[in-house]
Design a protein around this motif. Structure first.
Motif, PDB file in Angstrom:
ATOM      1  N   PHE A 114       0.855  -1.180   0.000  1.00 53.49           N
ATOM      2  CA  PHE A 114       0.000   0.000   0.000  1.00 53.49           C
ATOM      3  C   PHE A 114       0.895   1.235   0.000  1.00 53.49           C
ATOM      4  CE2 PHE A 114      -2.825  -3.269   1.278  1.00 53.49           C
ATOM      5  CZ  PHE A 114      -4.125  -2.842   1.061  1.00 53.49           C
ATOM      6  N   LEU A 115       0.711   2.098  -0.993  1.00 48.90           N
ATOM      7  CA  LEU A 115       1.503   3.325  -1.118  1.00 48.90           C
ATOM      8  C   LEU A 115       0.676   4.511  -0.636  1.00 48.90           C
ATOM      9  CD1 LEU A 115       2.917   2.743  -4.733  1.00 48.90           C
ATOM     10  CD2 LEU A 115       3.886   1.955  -2.558  1.00 48.90           C
ATOM     11  N   PHE A 116       1.313   5.422   0.092  1.00 52.65           N
ATOM     12  CA  PHE A 116       0.588   6.538   0.693  1.00 52.65           C
ATOM     13  C   PHE A 116       1.101   7.880   0.169  1.00 52.65           C
ATOM     14  CE2 PHE A 116       0.086   3.082   3.707  1.00 52.65           C
ATOM     15  CZ  PHE A 116      -1.274   3.137   3.965  1.00 52.65           C
ATOM     16  N   TYR A 117       0.157   8.762  -0.082  1.00 49.36           N
ATOM     17  CA  TYR A 117       0.435  10.140  -0.497  1.00 49.36           C
ATOM     18  C   TYR A 117       0.522  11.068   0.707  1.00 49.36           C
ATOM     19  CZ  TYR A 117      -0.512  14.558  -3.103  1.00 49.36           C
ATOM     20  OH  TYR A 117      -0.467  15.823  -3.645  1.00 49.36           O
ATOM     21  N   HIS A 118      -0.296  10.801   1.739  1.00 54.09           N
ATOM     22  CA  HIS A 118      -0.443  11.741   2.851  1.00 54.09           C
ATOM     23  C   HIS A 118       0.203  11.309   4.164  1.00 54.09           C
ATOM     24  CE1 HIS A 118      -2.889  14.885   1.157  1.00 54.09           C
ATOM     25  NE2 HIS A 118      -3.911  14.094   0.865  1.00 54.09           N
ATOM     26  N   ASP A 119       0.490  10.045   4.351  1.00 54.85           N
ATOM     27  CA  ASP A 119       0.946   9.600   5.667  1.00 54.85           C
ATOM     28  C   ASP A 119       2.291  10.228   6.021  1.00 54.85           C
ATOM     29  OD1 ASP A 119       2.225   7.726   7.741  1.00 54.85           O
ATOM     30  OD2 ASP A 119       0.192   6.923   7.573  1.00 54.85           O
ATOM     31  N   GLU A 120       2.408  10.770   7.246  1.00 54.06           N
ATOM     32  CA  GLU A 120       3.648  11.451   7.631  1.00 54.06           C
ATOM     33  C   GLU A 120       4.765  10.473   7.978  1.00 54.06           C
ATOM     34  OE1 GLU A 120       3.794  13.696  11.218  1.00 54.06           O
ATOM     35  OE2 GLU A 120       2.487  12.332  12.339  1.00 54.06           O
ATOM     36  N   ASN A 121       4.427   9.204   8.242  1.00 52.17           N
ATOM     37  CA  ASN A 121       5.432   8.244   8.693  1.00 52.17           C
ATOM     38  C   ASN A 121       5.831   7.217   7.646  1.00 52.17           C
ATOM     39  OD1 ASN A 121       5.444   9.235  11.462  1.00 52.17           O
ATOM     40  ND2 ASN A 121       3.405   8.328  11.627  1.00 52.17           N
ATOM     41  N   TYR A 122       4.878   6.829   6.793  1.00 55.68           N
ATOM     42  CA  TYR A 122       5.107   5.691   5.897  1.00 55.68           C
ATOM     43  C   TYR A 122       4.922   6.066   4.428  1.00 55.68           C
ATOM     44  CZ  TYR A 122       4.638   2.875  10.144  1.00 55.68           C
ATOM     45  OH  TYR A 122       4.795   2.338  11.394  1.00 55.68           O
ATOM     46  N   PHE A 123       5.847   5.553   3.617  1.00 56.10           N
ATOM     47  CA  PHE A 123       5.716   5.617   2.166  1.00 56.10           C
ATOM     48  C   PHE A 123       4.980   4.381   1.658  1.00 56.10           C
ATOM     49  CE2 PHE A 123       8.236   4.590  -1.898  1.00 56.10           C
ATOM     50  CZ  PHE A 123       7.308   5.189  -2.712  1.00 56.10           C
ATOM     51  N   ALA A 124       5.302   3.209   2.216  1.00 55.73           N
ATOM     52  CA  ALA A 124       4.712   1.956   1.750  1.00 55.73           C
ATOM     53  C   ALA A 124       4.572   0.989   2.923  1.00 55.73           C
ATOM     54  CB  ALA A 124       5.564   1.332   0.653  1.00 55.73           C
ATOM     55  N   ILE A 125       3.504   0.190   2.885  1.00 60.21           N
ATOM     56  CA  ILE A 125       3.211  -0.755   3.964  1.00 60.21           C
ATOM     57  C   ILE A 125       2.658  -2.047   3.373  1.00 60.21           C
ATOM     58  CG2 ILE A 125       1.580  -1.242   5.856  1.00 60.21           C
ATOM     59  CD1 ILE A 125       1.783   1.642   6.709  1.00 60.21           C
ATOM     60  N   LYS A 126       3.038  -3.177   3.993  1.00 58.10           N
ATOM     61  CA  LYS A 126       2.351  -4.446   3.795  1.00 58.10           C
ATOM     62  C   LYS A 126       1.689  -4.839   5.115  1.00 58.10           C
ATOM     63  CE  LYS A 126       4.612  -6.862  -0.033  1.00 58.10           C
ATOM     64  NZ  LYS A 126       5.302  -8.105  -0.448  1.00 58.10           N
ATOM     65  N   TYR A 127       0.457  -5.358   5.016  1.00 60.56           N
ATOM     66  CA  TYR A 127      -0.305  -5.709   6.203  1.00 60.56           C
ATOM     67  C   TYR A 127      -0.407  -7.229   6.374  1.00 60.56           C
ATOM     68  CZ  TYR A 127      -1.773  -0.823   6.222  1.00 60.56           C
ATOM     69  OH  TYR A 127      -1.782   0.551   6.252  1.00 60.56           O
ATOM     70  N   ASP A 128      -0.597  -7.658   7.619  1.00 58.62           N
ATOM     71  CA  ASP A 128      -0.767  -9.060   7.949  1.00 58.62           C
ATOM     72  C   ASP A 128      -2.082  -9.590   7.354  1.00 58.62           C
ATOM     73  OD1 ASP A 128       0.205 -11.325   9.932  1.00 58.62           O
ATOM     74  OD2 ASP A 128      -1.976 -11.147  10.161  1.00 58.62           O
TER      75      ASP A 128
END
Length: 275
Positions: A247-261
Motif C-alpha cells: 500500500f503506497l501513501f500520499y499523505h501519511d507522515e510516517n510511511y511511504f509503503a506498507i504491507k499488512y498481515d
C-alpha cells in the motif's frame, strides 16, 4: 522501492497541517490519537508526496502536490502550509527534470493534489506529459458545486488540458499501471494499481489517506460520499492484503509503503518509512 522492473520513488510535494477531527470524521479523538500524532491546535501533519513510477522507458507521476506560489498567505495559514513543493529538486537528485515526466495520473482534483499541475500563470508544469483524469472528476473540477468549490480551484486549471485523456471506470495507462474509479472521497475519485513481474502495489488515494485509515469505517469529513468510501474499502482492502500488495501513501507522515498481515489486517508486517 523496487517493484519488479519498476522503481517507485516518493517526491516531496509540500505539506499541510489539517484539523484532526476533519481527517477522522466521526471517529472519537481518543481513538485516532492512538494512531496518529496531533499538535496542541488539534492539527495533524498531512504531507503531500506524489508517487513517481520509473519504468524502463517512462516516468509516471501520481498526483502533483502543493505546487509553488499558488497559495495566498491566508490559504497557507488556513491550511497549515509550512513549505511548498520540492518536486523539481527531488527529480534533479534522480537526474530527471519536470519535462521528463511522460504521464501524470490524478486520483482526484482537490487542491492538495492538483495545485502542482500548473504554474500561477496557468502553464502546465509537466508540459510533455499526458494527463489522465476520471471524466466525472474532470467535469466537477470545471463546474464545482457549493461544497466542492472550496477545493476545486480555478487557478489549478490550465493548458495541461491540451494533453488530457478522460476515462470512465478503468484505464491502463501503461502495461501494469491501471487507474480505477471508486468514488467516495469525491464523485470521480480513483485509485492506482501497479504490477510488475508478479509484484503488486496499490495507491488508495484519499479513501485511505494514511495508515490510520485502514479501518473501513474511518473516513474523513472531507469525503463527499462517505458510504461509498466505506463500501470500496470494505471490498478492496482485504483483497489487496490477501494478494500481498504493497500500500503506497500520499499523505501519511510516517510511511511511504506498507504491507499488512493477512490475518490481522491492521498489523504492519513490512514497511518503508518516509525519507
Amino acid at each position: 522501492m523496487k517493484l519488479g522492473r519498476f522503481n517507485i520513488h516518493q517526491l516531496n510535494g509540500g505539506i499541510t497541517n489539517i484539523d484532526g477531527g476533519a481527517m477522522f470524521g466521526v471517529v472519537p479523538k481518543p481513538l485516532w490519537t492512538r494512531k496518529y500524532n496531533v499538535n496542541d491546535k488539534n492539527q495533524i501533519a498531512l504531507p503531500t508526496y506524489p508517487i513517481l513510477i520509473q519504468t524502463n522507458d517512462k516516468l509516471i507521476l501520481i498526483d502533483t502536490g502543493m505546487g509553488n506560489d499558488k497559495l495566498t498567505d491566508k490559504q497557507k495559514r488556513n491550511f497549515g502550509v509550512d513549505y511548498e513543493s520540492n518536486i523539481a529538486s527531488d527529480l534533479a537528485e534522480l537526474n530527471f527534470t519536470l519535462e521528463d515526466i511522460d504521464i501524470v495520473i490524478m486520483t482526484h482534483m482537490h487542491f492538495d493534489h492538483a495545485s502542482g499541475l500548473t504554474t500561477k500563470e496557468g502553464d502546465a508544469v509537466f508540459k510533455n506529459a499526458t494527463h489522465y483524469i476520471q471524466q466525472d472528476e474532470w467535469h466537477e473540477f470545471q463546474s464545482p458545486n457549493i461544497r466542492s468549490k472550496s477545493t476545486y480551484w480555478e487557478k489549478n486549471n490550465g493548458n495541461f488540458r491540451n494533453r488530457l485523456i478522460l476515462f470512465d471506470k478503468e484505464i491502463e495507462v501503461y502495461p501494469g499501471v491501471k487507474v480505477c474509479h471508486t468514488g467516495g472521497h469525491s464523485f470521480g475519485h480513483s485509485i492506482v494499481t501497479i504490477e510488475s513481474e508478479g509484484e503488486n502495489a496499490v495507491h488508495m488515494g484519499d479513501i485511505m489517506p494514511t495508515n490510520a485509515h485502514t479501518n473501513p469505517l474511518w473516513v474523513t469529513a472531507y469525503d463527499d460520499y462517505p458510504m461509498q468510501s466505506i463500501r470500496e474499502k470494505e471490498r478492496l482492502t482485504p483483497y489487496f492484503i490477501q494478494h500481498d500488495f504493497w500500500f503506497l501513501f500520499y499523505h501519511d507522515e510516517n510511511y511511504f509503503a506498507i504491507k499488512y498481515d493477512k490475518e490481522d489486517k491492521q498489523t504492519i508486517v513490512d514497511s518503508i518509512e518516509r525519507k
